[in-house]
Design a protein around this motif. Structure first.
Motif, PDB file in Angstrom:
ATOM      1  N   LEU A  51     -10.896  -2.932  -8.468  1.00 50.47           N
ATOM      2  CA  LEU A  51     -11.930  -3.670  -8.829  1.00 50.47           C
ATOM      3  C   LEU A  51     -11.737  -5.343  -9.299  1.00 50.47           C
ATOM      4  O   LEU A  51     -12.795  -5.758  -9.596  1.00 50.47           O
ATOM      5  N   THR A  52     -10.637  -5.449  -9.428  1.00 49.47           N
ATOM      6  CA  THR A  52     -10.048  -6.842  -9.628  1.00 49.47           C
ATOM      7  C   THR A  52      -9.731  -7.631  -8.497  1.00 49.47           C
ATOM      8  O   THR A  52      -8.888  -8.546  -8.844  1.00 49.47           O
ATOM      9  N   GLY A  53     -10.025  -7.243  -7.391  1.00 53.04           N
ATOM     10  CA  GLY A  53      -9.320  -8.113  -6.195  1.00 53.04           C
ATOM     11  C   GLY A  53      -8.184  -7.629  -5.502  1.00 53.04           C
ATOM     12  O   GLY A  53      -7.695  -8.052  -4.246  1.00 53.04           O
ATOM     13  N   PHE A  54      -7.393  -6.629  -5.980  1.00 56.98           N
ATOM     14  CA  PHE A  54      -6.331  -5.872  -5.283  1.00 56.98           C
ATOM     15  C   PHE A  54      -6.628  -5.192  -4.076  1.00 56.98           C
ATOM     16  O   PHE A  54      -7.664  -4.630  -4.468  1.00 56.98           O
ATOM     17  N   GLY A  55      -6.097  -5.160  -3.127  1.00 55.49           N
ATOM     18  CA  GLY A  55      -6.275  -4.545  -2.066  1.00 55.49           C
ATOM     19  C   GLY A  55      -5.186  -4.501  -0.892  1.00 55.49           C
ATOM     20  O   GLY A  55      -4.188  -4.835  -1.166  1.00 55.49           O
ATOM     21  N   VAL A  56      -5.591  -4.149   0.188  1.00 57.80           N
ATOM     22  CA  VAL A  56      -4.652  -3.959   1.393  1.00 57.80           C
ATOM     23  C   VAL A  56      -4.390  -5.426   1.970  1.00 57.80           C
ATOM     24  O   VAL A  56      -5.015  -6.138   2.123  1.00 57.80           O
ATOM     25  N   VAL A  57      -2.928  -5.606   1.970  1.00 54.40           N
ATOM     26  CA  VAL A  57      -2.649  -6.965   2.351  1.00 54.40           C
ATOM     27  C   VAL A  57      -1.556  -6.637   3.605  1.00 54.40           C
ATOM     28  O   VAL A  57      -0.987  -5.566   3.738  1.00 54.40           O
ATOM     29  N   HIS A  58      -1.295  -7.525   4.299  1.00 55.17           N
ATOM     30  CA  HIS A  58      -0.386  -7.719   5.451  1.00 55.17           C
ATOM     31  C   HIS A  58       0.954  -8.603   4.949  1.00 55.17           C
ATOM     32  O   HIS A  58       0.811  -9.830   5.265  1.00 55.17           O
ATOM     33  N   PRO A  59       2.038  -8.183   4.339  1.00 53.73           N
ATOM     34  CA  PRO A  59       2.994  -9.109   3.956  1.00 53.73           C
ATOM     35  C   PRO A  59       3.704  -9.624   4.713  1.00 53.73           C
ATOM     36  O   PRO A  59       4.557 -10.707   4.451  1.00 53.73           O
ATOM     37  N   LEU A  60       3.821  -9.145   6.227  1.00 58.18           N
ATOM     38  CA  LEU A  60       4.656  -9.710   7.229  1.00 58.18           C
ATOM     39  C   LEU A  60       3.632 -10.133   8.454  1.00 58.18           C
ATOM     40  O   LEU A  60       3.920  -9.835   9.410  1.00 58.18           O
ATOM     41  N   PRO A  61       2.986 -11.264   7.827  1.00 56.87           N
ATOM     42  CA  PRO A  61       2.317 -11.730   9.387  1.00 56.87           C
ATOM     43  C   PRO A  61       3.302 -12.562  10.121  1.00 56.87           C
ATOM     44  O   PRO A  61       4.048 -13.110   9.855  1.00 56.87           O
ATOM     45  N   GLY A  62       2.819 -12.141  11.418  1.00 57.13           N
ATOM     46  CA  GLY A  62       3.668 -12.774  12.502  1.00 57.13           C
ATOM     47  C   GLY A  62       4.903 -12.038  12.718  1.00 57.13           C
ATOM     48  O   GLY A  62       5.696 -12.406  13.704  1.00 57.13           O
ATOM     49  N   ILE A  63       5.411 -11.418  11.980  1.00 62.42           N
ATOM     50  CA  ILE A  63       6.772 -10.392  12.022  1.00 62.42           C
ATOM     51  C   ILE A  63       6.441  -9.190  12.157  1.00 62.42           C
ATOM     52  O   ILE A  63       6.793  -8.401  13.168  1.00 62.42           O
ATOM     53  N   TRP A  64       5.462  -8.612  11.528  1.00 65.25           N
ATOM     54  CA  TRP A  64       5.124  -7.187  11.629  1.00 65.25           C
ATOM     55  C   TRP A  64       3.816  -7.063  11.209  1.00 65.25           C
ATOM     56  O   TRP A  64       3.398  -6.701  10.304  1.00 65.25           O
ATOM     57  N   ASP A  65       2.825  -7.438  12.245  1.00 68.33           N
ATOM     58  CA  ASP A  65       1.511  -7.431  11.999  1.00 68.33           C
ATOM     59  C   ASP A  65       0.760  -6.150  11.732  1.00 68.33           C
ATOM     60  O   ASP A  65      -0.180  -6.118  10.837  1.00 68.33           O
ATOM     61  N   SER A  66       1.407  -5.218  11.960  1.00 69.84           N
ATOM     62  CA  SER A  66       0.712  -3.796  11.665  1.00 69.84           C
ATOM     63  C   SER A  66       1.157  -3.293  10.392  1.00 69.84           C
ATOM     64  O   SER A  66       0.380  -2.348  10.062  1.00 69.84           O
ATOM     65  N   PHE A  67       2.166  -3.868   9.895  1.00 69.80           N
ATOM     66  CA  PHE A  67       2.746  -3.304   8.392  1.00 69.80           C
ATOM     67  C   PHE A  67       1.608  -3.833   7.300  1.00 69.80           C
ATOM     68  O   PHE A  67       1.108  -5.077   7.269  1.00 69.80           O
ATOM     69  N   SER A  68       1.122  -2.754   6.445  1.00 67.86           N
ATOM     70  CA  SER A  68       0.150  -3.442   5.361  1.00 67.86           C
ATOM     71  C   SER A  68       0.665  -2.397   4.425  1.00 67.86           C
ATOM     72  O   SER A  68       1.247  -1.248   4.407  1.00 67.86           O
ATOM     73  N   ILE A  69       0.040  -2.903   3.059  1.00 68.54           N
ATOM     74  CA  ILE A  69       0.316  -2.412   1.691  1.00 68.54           C
ATOM     75  C   ILE A  69      -0.565  -2.772   0.919  1.00 68.54           C
ATOM     76  O   ILE A  69      -1.246  -3.653   0.878  1.00 68.54           O
ATOM     77  N   ASN A  70      -1.271  -1.758  -0.025  1.00 69.32           N
ATOM     78  CA  ASN A  70      -1.981  -1.650  -1.104  1.00 69.32           C
ATOM     79  C   ASN A  70      -1.319  -2.731  -2.448  1.00 69.32           C
ATOM     80  O   ASN A  70      -0.758  -2.340  -3.064  1.00 69.32           O
ATOM     81  N   SER A  71      -1.642  -3.790  -2.530  1.00 72.74           N
ATOM     82  CA  SER A  71      -1.180  -4.452  -3.509  1.00 72.74           C
ATOM     83  C   SER A  71      -1.546  -3.995  -5.077  1.00 72.74           C
ATOM     84  O   SER A  71      -0.884  -4.397  -6.101  1.00 72.74           O
ATOM     85  N   ALA A  72      -2.605  -2.964  -5.091  1.00 70.30           N
ATOM     86  CA  ALA A  72      -2.650  -2.292  -6.289  1.00 70.30           C
ATOM     87  C   ALA A  72      -1.473  -1.562  -6.831  1.00 70.30           C
ATOM     88  O   ALA A  72      -1.628  -1.288  -8.036  1.00 70.30           O
ATOM     89  N   ILE A  73      -0.755  -1.082  -5.954  1.00 64.56           N
ATOM     90  CA  ILE A  73       0.156  -0.466  -6.555  1.00 64.56           C
ATOM     91  C   ILE A  73       1.332  -1.025  -7.443  1.00 64.56           C
ATOM     92  O   ILE A  73       2.101  -0.597  -8.301  1.00 64.56           O
TER      93      ILE A  73
END
Length: 269
Positions: free
Chosen positions: A158-180
């Motif tokens: 609800l405050t804008g946290f969500g799924v992000v890609h922390p390794l762009p250009g290195i591991w594009d398919s890797f994603s994590i939900n920053s809400a954790i």
């Protein structure tokens, strides 16, 4: 008068060895037995042993005078040249091997017995105390973990946290939900600060900081759960700006408090 030497040794002697020497002491005229103090002084023994020696002397039958004819001595008329019976010779040739004394040595020349301290009793070993079991805490933490995790992740959404890609250009398919990051950061720090506060093994400054930061972290966690459930019950899809601002600052605040507490715990100045 110099004290007799019994068996050629200066160590305390048994009553049996002292008795013959006590018989041979020179006594004043009219006195049948030596006094207890004289026995203590002559033989360098304590009052108990001197009293026992005096009692043995008094219990012996009285020896007839040396000039009195013994009852079983031969008749002087029939044996004119028979020698007069002599008094018993003080036992000089006694076995030189000292008899070991069972009782502890008496102190030298004392009018009263020495009070010896009792042997200290070894302290009793206390029975080992069993530590309280901690497995009920794990059972209690499981439902709390589910509720807290879902609440923080929901509030983060609800405050804008969500799924992000922390390794762009290195591991594009890797994603994590920053809400954790919210439940991991806030609740983990609260539990660790609570442990440091109650452990009693850290400096006072670290203990005070851990106390207040643990209380603050637990209050923030409770307020976060309240805010999420109120927004969810009201059907709000985006949290107000002030809630979003507060939630967005939590990861930075947790990082600062964690670094400060780690520094204070290792400082013993």
């Amino acid at each position: 008068m110099t004290a007799p030497t019994i068996n050629g040794t200066r160590y305390p002697q048994p009553i049996e060895d002292l008795l013959p020497a006590a018989r041979g002491l020179d006594l004043p005229e009219g006195q049948r037995f030596p006094s207890r103090n004289r026995l203590m002084r002559e033989f360098r023994i304590g009052a108990p042993k001197a009293g026992e020696l005096l009692a043995l002397l008094k219990a012996e039958p009285t020896t007839p005078p040396a000039n009195t004819t013994a009852p079983d001595a031969p008749n002087p008329a029939t044996t004119p040249d028979a020698p007069e019976p002599t008094a018993p010779v003080a036992p000089e040739a006694v076995d030189p091997t000292p008899v070991p004394e069972i009782t502890p040595p008496e102190p030298y020349a004392e009018a009263t017995p020495v009070s010896r301290p009792d042997t200290p009793t070894p302290p009793l070993t206390p029975a080992p105390v069993r530590s309280a079991v901690v497995w009920p805490v794990v059972l209690l933490a499981l439902p709390a973990f589910v509720a807290i995790w879902s609440g923080w992740v929901g509030l983060g959404g609800l405050t804008g946290f969500g799924v992000v890609h922390p390794l762009p250009g290195i591991w594009d398919s890797f994603s994590i939900n920053s809400a954790i990051t919210l439940p991991i950061g806030v609740e983990t720090y609260g539990a660790y600060a609570l442990y440091v506060w109650l452990s009693g093994r850290v400096p006072d400054r670290a203990r005070r900081f851990a106390k207040w930061s643990a209380i603050a972290s637990l209050l923030v966690g409770a307020l976060g759960q309240v805010a999420y459930h109120l927004l969810e019950a009201a059907g709000v899809t985006a949290a107000p700006w002030w809630i979003t601002t507060a939630v967005a600052c939590l990861p930075v605040a947790v990082l600062g408090m964690g670094a400060a507490l780690a520094h204070l715990v290792r400082t013993h100045d």
